[in-house]
Design a protein around this motif. Structure first.
Motif, short mmCIF file in Angstrom:
data_model
loop_
_atom_site.label_atom_id
_atom_site.label_comp_id
_atom_site.label_asym_id
_atom_site.label_seq_id
_atom_site.Cartn_x
_atom_site.Cartn_y
_atom_site.Cartn_z
N ILE A 10 0.85 -1.20 0.00
CA ILE A 10 0.00 0.00 0.00
C ILE A 10 0.89 1.24 0.00
CG2 ILE A 10 -1.71 1.34 1.29
CD1 ILE A 10 -2.74 -1.29 2.48
N TRP A 11 0.59 2.15 -0.91
CA TRP A 11 1.26 3.44 -0.98
C TRP A 11 0.21 4.51 -0.74
CZ3 TRP A 11 6.53 4.17 -2.14
CH2 TRP A 11 7.23 2.99 -2.41
N THR A 12 0.46 5.39 0.24
CA THR A 12 -0.53 6.42 0.58
C THR A 12 0.08 7.81 0.50
OG1 THR A 12 -0.01 6.39 2.95
CG2 THR A 12 -1.69 4.84 2.19
N ASP A 13 -0.80 8.78 0.28
CA ASP A 13 -0.37 10.18 0.35
C ASP A 13 -1.60 11.05 0.59
OD1 ASP A 13 1.51 12.18 0.47
OD2 ASP A 13 1.55 12.53 -1.68
N GLY A 14 -1.34 12.21 1.14
CA GLY A 14 -2.40 13.18 1.37
C GLY A 14 -1.79 14.56 1.48
N GLY A 15 -2.58 15.56 1.18
CA GLY A 15 -2.05 16.91 1.31
C GLY A 15 -3.12 17.96 1.11
N CYS A 16 -2.76 19.19 1.43
CA CYS A 16 -3.63 20.35 1.31
C CYS A 16 -2.88 21.47 0.62
CB CYS A 16 -4.02 20.88 2.69
SG CYS A 16 -5.18 19.84 3.53
N LYS A 17 -3.64 22.36 0.02
CA LYS A 17 -3.04 23.56 -0.53
C LYS A 17 -4.10 24.63 -0.50
CE LYS A 17 -0.12 25.07 -4.29
NZ LYS A 17 0.42 24.70 -5.59
N GLY A 21 -6.75 23.82 4.55
CA GLY A 21 -7.52 24.23 3.38
C GLY A 21 -8.11 23.01 2.71
N PRO A 22 -8.43 23.11 1.42
CA PRO A 22 -8.94 21.95 0.71
C PRO A 22 -7.83 20.92 0.55
CG PRO A 22 -8.72 23.83 -0.77
CD PRO A 22 -8.39 24.32 0.60
N GLY A 23 -8.19 19.66 0.76
CA GLY A 23 -7.18 18.61 0.72
C GLY A 23 -7.65 17.37 -0.01
N GLY A 24 -6.68 16.58 -0.41
CA GLY A 24 -6.96 15.32 -1.07
C GLY A 24 -6.09 14.22 -0.51
N TRP A 25 -6.55 12.99 -0.68
CA TRP A 25 -5.79 11.82 -0.24
C TRP A 25 -5.92 10.73 -1.30
CZ3 TRP A 25 -8.42 7.27 0.10
CH2 TRP A 25 -9.80 7.34 0.22
N ALA A 26 -4.97 9.80 -1.27
CA ALA A 26 -5.02 8.68 -2.20
C ALA A 26 -4.26 7.49 -1.61
CB ALA A 26 -4.41 9.05 -3.55
N ALA A 27 -4.66 6.31 -2.07
CA ALA A 27 -3.97 5.08 -1.69
C ALA A 27 -3.95 4.15 -2.90
CB ALA A 27 -4.68 4.41 -0.52
N ILE A 28 -2.83 3.52 -3.10
CA ILE A 28 -2.67 2.51 -4.14
C ILE A 28 -2.42 1.19 -3.43
CG2 ILE A 28 -1.31 1.75 -6.12
CD1 ILE A 28 -0.43 4.79 -6.34
N GLU A 42 -11.51 16.62 0.93
CA GLU A 42 -12.31 17.36 1.90
C GLU A 42 -12.06 18.84 1.69
OE1 GLU A 42 -11.94 16.08 5.95
OE2 GLU A 42 -11.92 13.96 5.37
N ALA A 43 -13.11 19.63 1.90
CA ALA A 43 -13.03 21.07 1.64
C ALA A 43 -12.18 21.82 2.66
CB ALA A 43 -14.43 21.67 1.59
N ALA A 44 -12.22 21.39 3.91
CA ALA A 44 -11.50 22.11 4.98
C ALA A 44 -10.80 21.08 5.86
CB ALA A 44 -12.46 22.95 5.79
N ARG A 49 -4.33 15.32 8.46
CA ARG A 49 -5.63 14.61 8.40
C ARG A 49 -5.76 13.83 7.09
NH1 ARG A 49 -9.08 15.05 12.36
NH2 ARG A 49 -10.87 14.46 11.09
N MET A 50 -5.26 14.38 6.01
CA MET A 50 -5.35 13.68 4.73
C MET A 50 -4.42 12.47 4.70
SD MET A 50 -7.74 15.07 2.78
CE MET A 50 -8.58 14.67 4.31
N GLU A 51 -3.24 12.58 5.30
CA GLU A 51 -2.32 11.44 5.39
C GLU A 51 -2.96 10.30 6.19
OE1 GLU A 51 0.49 11.09 3.78
OE2 GLU A 51 1.35 13.07 3.46
#
Length: 153
Positions: A10-17, A21-28, A42-44, A49-51
């Motif tokens: 499993i490879w994971t990542d998350g971040g905001c900008k 602020g608005p953030g995204g996450w993903a897992a492979i 997520e919007a806020a 939290r995304m990690e």
């Protein structure tokens, strides 16, 4: 015949900008020739939290107990799960300063999801050429950008 159980990678990542602020996450998730990709936004929120969300969602997606090698570029996730959690639990979810642990809801979610698996937690340096780490970052960014564009997370 190979009696050794196979490992789910499993490879994971998350971040905001910006962060927060608005953030995204993903897992492979990879198992043999099979691959599954998960992502959301997520919007806020915050980077941390995304990690945590990426790791929790990936582990929750496993339908039965597995041997897992989980790769993250988040020292917060890696250290929290491998070094800090025992103290937090012992101190009733308080950190060393006596304050409530930040992101306790997600830490509990990760720990609950991890409990049924045998997990080796691996930290990798972000943006250092690890192909699957780079891909997870791109997927998380794309999820955040879809949210910002109004196409959902």
């Amino acid at each position: 015949m190979d009696s050794e159980p196979k490992t789910v990678e499993i490879w994971t990542d998350g971040g905001c900008k910006p962060n927060p602020g608005p953030g995204g996450w993903a897992a492979i998730l990879r198992f043999g020739a099979h691959e599954r990709v998960l992502s959301g936004a997520e919007a806020a929120t915050t980077n941390n939290r995304m990690e945590l969300t990426a790791a929790a969602a990936a582990l929750e997606a496993l339908s039965r107990p597995c041997r897992v090698a989980l790769y993250t570029d988040s020292e917060y996730l890696k250290n929290g799960i491998t070094r800090w959690k025992e103290g937090w639990v012992r101190r009733n979810w308080r950190n060393a300063a006596g304050d409530p642990v930040a992101n306790m809801d997600l830490w509990r979610r990760v720990l609950d999801a991890a409990a049924r698996h045998e997990i080796a937690w691996h930290w990798v340096r972000g943006h250092a050429g690890h192909a699957l780490n780079e891909r997870a970052d791109q997927l998380a960014t794309a999820a955040r950008e879809r949210l910002i564009a109004g196409d959902g997370g």
